[in-house]
Design a protein around this motif. Structure first.
Motif, PDB file in Angstrom:
ATOM      1  N   ILE A   5       0.849  -1.184   0.000  1.00  0.00           N
ATOM      2  CA  ILE A   5       0.000   0.000   0.000  1.00  0.00           C
ATOM      3  C   ILE A   5       0.884   1.232   0.000  1.00  0.00           C
ATOM      4  N   ASN A   6       0.638   2.130  -0.921  1.00  0.00           N
ATOM      5  CA  ASN A   6       1.395   3.379  -0.954  1.00  0.00           C
ATOM      6  C   ASN A   6       0.528   4.423  -1.623  1.00  0.00           C
ATOM      7  N   SER A   7       0.041   5.344  -0.844  1.00  0.00           N
ATOM      8  CA  SER A   7      -0.888   6.324  -1.366  1.00  0.00           C
ATOM      9  C   SER A   7      -0.210   7.669  -1.545  1.00  0.00           C
ATOM     10  N   ASN A   8       0.704   7.938  -2.220  1.00  0.00           N
ATOM     11  CA  ASN A   8       1.460   9.183  -2.335  1.00  0.00           C
ATOM     12  C   ASN A   8       0.604  10.440  -2.286  1.00  0.00           C
ATOM     13  N   LYS A   9      -0.288  10.529  -1.342  1.00  0.00           N
ATOM     14  CA  LYS A   9      -1.161  11.701  -1.218  1.00  0.00           C
ATOM     15  C   LYS A   9      -0.669  12.564  -0.067  1.00  0.00           C
ATOM     16  N   TYR A  27       2.582  14.868  15.723  1.00  0.00           N
ATOM     17  CA  TYR A  27       3.708  14.558  16.603  1.00  0.00           C
ATOM     18  C   TYR A  27       3.325  13.435  17.568  1.00  0.00           C
ATOM     19  N   TYR A  28       2.140  13.510  18.134  1.00  0.00           N
ATOM     20  CA  TYR A  28       1.654  12.484  19.065  1.00  0.00           C
ATOM     21  C   TYR A  28       1.630  11.113  18.381  1.00  0.00           C
ATOM     22  N   GLY A  29       1.122  11.068  17.173  1.00  0.00           N
ATOM     23  CA  GLY A  29       1.072   9.807  16.429  1.00  0.00           C
ATOM     24  C   GLY A  29       2.455   9.295  16.060  1.00  0.00           C
ATOM     25  N   ASN A  30       3.315  10.183  15.587  1.00  0.00           N
ATOM     26  CA  ASN A  30       4.655   9.771  15.177  1.00  0.00           C
ATOM     27  C   ASN A  30       5.490   9.268  16.349  1.00  0.00           C
ATOM     28  N   THR A  31       5.386   9.918  17.497  1.00  0.00           N
ATOM     29  CA  THR A  31       6.138   9.440  18.663  1.00  0.00           C
ATOM     30  C   THR A  31       5.595   8.097  19.138  1.00  0.00           C
ATOM     31  N   SER A  52       7.530   5.546   4.721  1.00  0.00           N
ATOM     32  CA  SER A  52       7.603   6.998   4.584  1.00  0.00           C
ATOM     33  C   SER A  52       6.303   7.635   5.055  1.00  0.00           C
ATOM     34  N   ARG A  53       6.357   8.899   5.260  1.00  0.00           N
ATOM     35  CA  ARG A  53       5.196   9.657   5.748  1.00  0.00           C
ATOM     36  C   ARG A  53       3.975   9.485   4.847  1.00  0.00           C
ATOM     37  N   TYR A  54       4.200   9.330   3.569  1.00  0.00           N
ATOM     38  CA  TYR A  54       3.087   9.292   2.613  1.00  0.00           C
ATOM     39  C   TYR A  54       2.660   7.878   2.239  1.00  0.00           C
TER      40      TYR A  54
END
Length: 160
Positions: A5-9, A27-31, A52-54
């Motif tokens: 799955i990769n949604s480059n959005k 930030y809360y989610g990433n930590t 990756s973030r996307y």
């Protein structure tokens, strides 16, 4: 070869959105993702790579063909009967099953980590394509495809 799955959005931020709260939520989610990584590795006995973030999901293990979406919550697992996740993520996970990829949703509640494998067989317990969303950041954030409501009582508690 299986397709991950990769949604480059990119996330569009409405001009009325409370950007400070949006950034704090990100930030809360990433930590949370950083905190849960070792627990996932122990639970599945494999190494995971953060995506990756996307990317559409948060962690992958190519050698075991596992992908995981992590959702961090600010409530306990007993506060609500269900927890929601975007229907787009569930749909993509179900599509990945056809390629032999195991997909999981992991929820980080304040009282522990809970997980569920997303398979066609367990969809009978999950309400799909339901209305929902949030409006606490000064704008309505509702997904067109809706949300899946997962009963908390069908989640399995992981060891932290």
């Amino acid at each position: 070869m299986a397709v991950w799955i990769n949604s480059n959005k990119t996330t569009e931020i409405n001009k009325t959105m409370n950007v400070k709260k949006y950034n704090a939520d990100c930030y809360y989610g990433n930590t949370g993702e950083a905190q849960i990584a070792s627990a996932l590795q122990r639970h599945f006995d494999t190494d995971f790579s953060r995506t990756s973030r996307y990317n559409g999901l948060d962690f992958i293990s190519e050698n075991k063909k596992i992908q995981i979406e992590v959702k961090r919550r600010r409530n306990s697992s007993t506060q609500y009967a269900t927890t929601l996740i975007g229907q787009n993520k569930i749909t993509n996970m179900l599509d990945s099953c056809k390629d032999g990829i195991k997909s999981f949703c992991c929820f980080m509640f304040t009282d522990g980590y809970f997980i569920i494998e997303i398979t066609p067989e367990n969809m009978e317990n999950i309400e799909q394509s339901q209305k929902g969303g949030r409006s606490d950041r000064n704008t309505n954030e509702f997904k067109a495809e809706g949300y899946a409501y997962i009963p908390v009582n069908i989640l399995t508690k992981m060891e932290n």
